[in-house]
Design a protein around this motif. Sequence first.
Motif, short mmCIF file in Angstrom:
data_model
loop_
_atom_site.label_atom_id
_atom_site.label_comp_id
_atom_site.label_asym_id
_atom_site.label_seq_id
_atom_site.Cartn_x
_atom_site.Cartn_y
_atom_site.Cartn_z
N MET A 84 8.22 -0.88 11.65
CA MET A 84 7.46 -0.34 10.40
C MET A 84 8.49 0.13 9.49
O MET A 84 9.48 1.04 9.95
N ASP A 85 8.49 -0.19 8.27
CA ASP A 85 9.60 0.36 7.31
C ASP A 85 9.34 1.90 7.04
O ASP A 85 8.27 2.36 7.12
N SER A 86 10.37 2.52 6.44
CA SER A 86 10.22 3.91 6.12
C SER A 86 9.11 4.05 5.04
O SER A 86 8.36 5.31 5.17
N ILE A 87 9.06 3.42 3.97
CA ILE A 87 7.83 3.53 2.95
C ILE A 87 6.58 3.30 3.62
O ILE A 87 5.63 4.05 3.31
N THR A 88 6.39 2.12 4.53
CA THR A 88 5.29 2.22 5.07
C THR A 88 4.58 3.35 6.23
O THR A 88 3.58 3.70 6.09
N GLN A 89 5.81 3.87 6.75
CA GLN A 89 5.58 4.95 7.46
C GLN A 89 5.32 6.39 6.78
O GLN A 89 4.27 6.93 7.29
N LEU A 90 5.85 6.48 5.59
CA LEU A 90 5.49 7.66 4.69
C LEU A 90 4.07 7.50 4.07
O LEU A 90 3.38 8.52 4.24
N ALA A 91 3.84 6.37 3.76
CA ALA A 91 2.38 5.96 3.12
C ALA A 91 1.29 6.14 4.26
O ALA A 91 0.19 6.89 3.96
N GLU A 92 1.70 5.91 5.81
CA GLU A 92 0.76 6.25 6.52
C GLU A 92 0.61 7.54 6.81
O GLU A 92 -0.29 8.19 7.11
N GLN A 93 1.45 8.36 6.84
CA GLN A 93 1.48 9.93 6.98
C GLN A 93 1.06 10.63 5.93
O GLN A 93 0.17 11.48 6.19
N LEU A 94 1.12 10.17 4.73
CA LEU A 94 0.29 10.66 3.48
C LEU A 94 -1.25 10.53 3.60
O LEU A 94 -2.06 11.12 3.52
N GLY A 95 -1.36 9.13 4.16
CA GLY A 95 -2.97 8.90 4.21
C GLY A 95 -3.49 9.65 5.11
O GLY A 95 -4.77 10.16 4.94
N ALA A 96 -2.67 9.97 6.35
CA ALA A 96 -3.46 10.74 7.38
C ALA A 96 -3.57 12.32 7.13
O ALA A 96 -4.61 12.87 7.13
N GLN A 97 -2.56 12.65 6.21
CA GLN A 97 -2.63 14.02 5.47
C GLN A 97 -4.01 14.21 4.51
O GLN A 97 -4.49 15.12 4.58
N LEU A 98 -3.92 13.17 3.72
CA LEU A 98 -5.06 13.05 2.69
C LEU A 98 -6.48 13.10 3.30
O LEU A 98 -7.38 13.84 2.70
N LYS A 99 -6.43 12.12 4.20
CA LYS A 99 -7.82 12.12 4.83
C LYS A 99 -8.27 13.62 5.54
O LYS A 99 -9.33 14.01 5.61
N ALA A 100 -7.05 14.30 6.23
CA ALA A 100 -7.45 15.59 6.90
C ALA A 100 -7.89 16.56 5.72
O ALA A 100 -8.65 17.33 6.04
#
Length: 166
Positions: A1-17
């Motif tokens: 997984m590239d760094s941009i996708t990883q950041l987007a995934e982390q951001l999504g988890a944080q926003l969802k929380a």
Amino acid sequence: MDSITQLAEQLGAQLKALGAQVCTAESCTGGGIAEAITRIAGSSAWFEAGYVTYSNAQKTAQLGVPAELFPRVGAVSREVVEAMVGGASRHSGARFAVAVSGIAGPDGGSPDKPVGTVWLAWADGARCFAERCLFAGDREAVRRQTVERALAGLLRLTAGENPSRG
């Protein structure tokens, strides 16, 4: 997984929380930040809107950036990205927002604003932060670094931190 996708995934988890949404206002990245966020399955729960306002006229029409700013400070400036992020926040209703405007190249640079100059702004409804970056490389590299920086800043902002580096 590239760094941009990883950041987007982390951001999504944080926003969802947080039960919160984000919006983007993009110029030099041409929608790249929004594209990265929407790579993540379920992003409709946390991505509200993306504005791609490449021309100054559209920055004014879609985001309410005062037209008088452009001749005074230029499109690639703190004042313009702060106005962009504010307009995106107001129009979308999203709790978090990011805006970018820069010179990706290969043309368009000047001694004061060389190719690779990018202004970013982040907002959370109560606060606005801005940062000037100078990224190296060709057009693709500048755009990629801008998307990465925008997402990393959003991740810090959603954690209650100052998203700018200094």
